[in-house]
Design a protein around this motif. Structure first.
Motif, short mmCIF file in Angstrom:
data_model
loop_
_atom_site.label_atom_id
_atom_site.label_comp_id
_atom_site.label_asym_id
_atom_site.label_seq_id
_atom_site.Cartn_x
_atom_site.Cartn_y
_atom_site.Cartn_z
N LEU A 61 0.85 -1.05 0.16
CA LEU A 61 0.04 -0.17 0.02
C LEU A 61 1.06 1.17 0.07
N GLN A 62 1.96 1.22 0.80
CA GLN A 62 2.84 2.33 0.71
C GLN A 62 3.43 2.58 -0.68
N ALA A 63 3.75 1.48 -1.25
CA ALA A 63 4.44 1.43 -2.68
C ALA A 63 3.53 2.06 -3.57
N VAL A 64 2.37 1.91 -3.51
CA VAL A 64 1.04 2.48 -4.31
C VAL A 64 1.17 3.92 -4.26
N GLY A 65 1.24 4.24 -2.88
CA GLY A 65 1.15 5.67 -2.56
C GLY A 65 -0.20 6.53 -3.04
N VAL A 66 -0.34 7.57 -2.62
CA VAL A 66 -1.35 8.49 -2.88
C VAL A 66 -1.73 8.79 -4.46
N GLN A 67 -0.75 8.88 -5.13
CA GLN A 67 -0.78 8.92 -6.65
C GLN A 67 -1.05 7.81 -7.40
N GLY A 68 -1.01 6.80 -6.85
CA GLY A 68 -0.98 5.38 -7.46
C GLY A 68 0.16 5.05 -8.08
N ALA A 69 0.35 3.84 -8.82
CA ALA A 69 1.50 3.39 -9.67
C ALA A 69 1.15 2.11 -10.46
N THR A 70 2.07 2.10 -11.35
CA THR A 70 1.79 0.94 -12.32
C THR A 70 2.60 -0.38 -11.28
N ILE A 74 5.67 -0.63 -8.62
CA ILE A 74 5.36 -1.44 -7.37
C ILE A 74 6.38 -2.20 -7.23
N GLY A 75 6.60 -3.20 -8.19
CA GLY A 75 7.76 -4.08 -8.09
C GLY A 75 9.12 -3.59 -7.85
N ARG A 76 9.40 -2.48 -8.49
CA ARG A 76 10.85 -1.76 -8.33
C ARG A 76 10.74 -1.38 -6.93
N ARG A 77 9.90 -0.44 -6.45
CA ARG A 77 9.70 -0.17 -5.15
C ARG A 77 10.12 -1.15 -3.89
N LEU A 78 9.26 -2.40 -4.14
CA LEU A 78 9.50 -3.46 -2.98
C LEU A 78 10.57 -4.30 -3.46
N GLY A 79 11.24 -4.27 -4.69
CA GLY A 79 12.26 -5.11 -4.90
C GLY A 79 11.88 -6.56 -5.27
N ARG A 108 -2.03 3.23 -22.53
CA ARG A 108 -1.70 1.83 -22.47
C ARG A 108 -1.20 1.31 -21.09
N ARG A 109 -1.25 1.95 -20.24
CA ARG A 109 -1.03 1.72 -18.78
C ARG A 109 -2.07 1.59 -17.98
N LYS A 110 -2.18 0.84 -17.12
CA LYS A 110 -2.92 0.71 -15.99
C LYS A 110 -2.36 1.07 -14.46
N LEU A 111 -3.10 2.06 -14.08
CA LEU A 111 -2.41 2.43 -12.63
C LEU A 111 -3.17 1.70 -11.55
N VAL A 112 -2.64 1.40 -10.50
CA VAL A 112 -3.29 0.74 -9.23
C VAL A 112 -3.23 2.00 -8.31
N LEU A 163 11.14 -0.03 1.04
CA LEU A 163 9.93 -0.59 1.01
C LEU A 163 10.31 -2.09 0.83
N ASP A 164 11.41 -2.39 0.49
CA ASP A 164 11.79 -3.87 -0.08
C ASP A 164 11.91 -4.92 1.19
N VAL A 165 11.51 -4.42 2.43
CA VAL A 165 11.66 -5.54 3.45
C VAL A 165 11.46 -6.79 3.15
N ALA A 166 10.05 -6.98 2.94
CA ALA A 166 9.55 -8.32 2.61
C ALA A 166 10.36 -9.23 1.35
N ALA A 167 10.90 -8.34 0.69
CA ALA A 167 11.88 -9.10 -0.49
C ALA A 167 13.13 -9.51 0.17
N TRP A 168 13.72 -8.46 0.68
CA TRP A 168 15.00 -9.00 1.77
C TRP A 168 14.69 -10.01 2.54
#
Length: 171
Positions: A61-70, A74-79, A108-112, A163-168
């Motif tokens: 949810l933090q990786a999505v943020g208030v502006q949304g994200a693809t 999200i994957g990059r932010r979470l690692g 062409r893009r979808k935002l979350v 934000l990549d704690v879970a991946a770490w």
């Protein structure tokens, strides 16, 4: 010199009395404090109507943020991979915390995006963390908690709030 622990063949270094403890205890104690706070928060969230929330979901949810994200962002932010991020987004969408929408800047893009439920759980989380910190202050005293936070900021490198704690932990 080393000492045998519990007769299980484990060898642990002896504590150095002048240092007050063993080196391996520091990360365990830090993690135990972290788990204590996170587990208490999730008990509160469950009582407040968010029983399906898991610690890893908060990072998403933090990786999505208030502006949304693809999903890629999200994957990059979470690692994690775009596919792994997409699976978690699917789960959170099913639980009503996220939704997908066309990107107004690029069809062409979808935002979350966060839903009202997603915003609610983030607000409740922030309030819960404030309450839990206040408990630490009541138990340890404001000066000690402030000093602990200052010391951790000193020891944590710049950019430690990632934000990549879970991946770490998983990888």
């Amino acid at each position: 010199m080393a000492e045998r622990a519990g007769g299980h063949g484990e060898v642990r270094p002896e504590a150095r009395p002048e240092e007050g403890g063993r080196g391996f205890e520091l990360p365990l104690l830090l993690f135990a404090g972290f788990r204590t706070v996170i587990d208490a928060l999730h008990r509160e969230l469950a009582e407040q109507g968010h029983p399906d929330m898991r610690p890893a979901y908060g990072y998403v949810l933090q990786a999505v943020g208030v502006q949304g994200a693809t999903a890629s962002e999200i994957g990059r932010r979470l690692g994690v991979s775009k596919q792994a991020a997409g699976k978690t987004v699917d789960r959170l969408e099913g639980l009503g915390y996220l939704e997908r929408a066309d990107d107004p800047a690029d069809g062409r893009r979808k935002l979350v995006l966060l839903t009202a439920r997603g915003i609610d759980v983030l607000r409740r989380s922030a309030e819960g963390f404030d309450r839990l910190r206040a408990e630490w202050v009541r138990t340890l005293g404001a000066e000690r908690v402030r000093a602990l936070e200052d010391d951790l900021r000193t020891m944590a490198p710049d950019g430690a709030f990632r934000l990549d704690v879970a991946a770490w932990f998983n990888g």
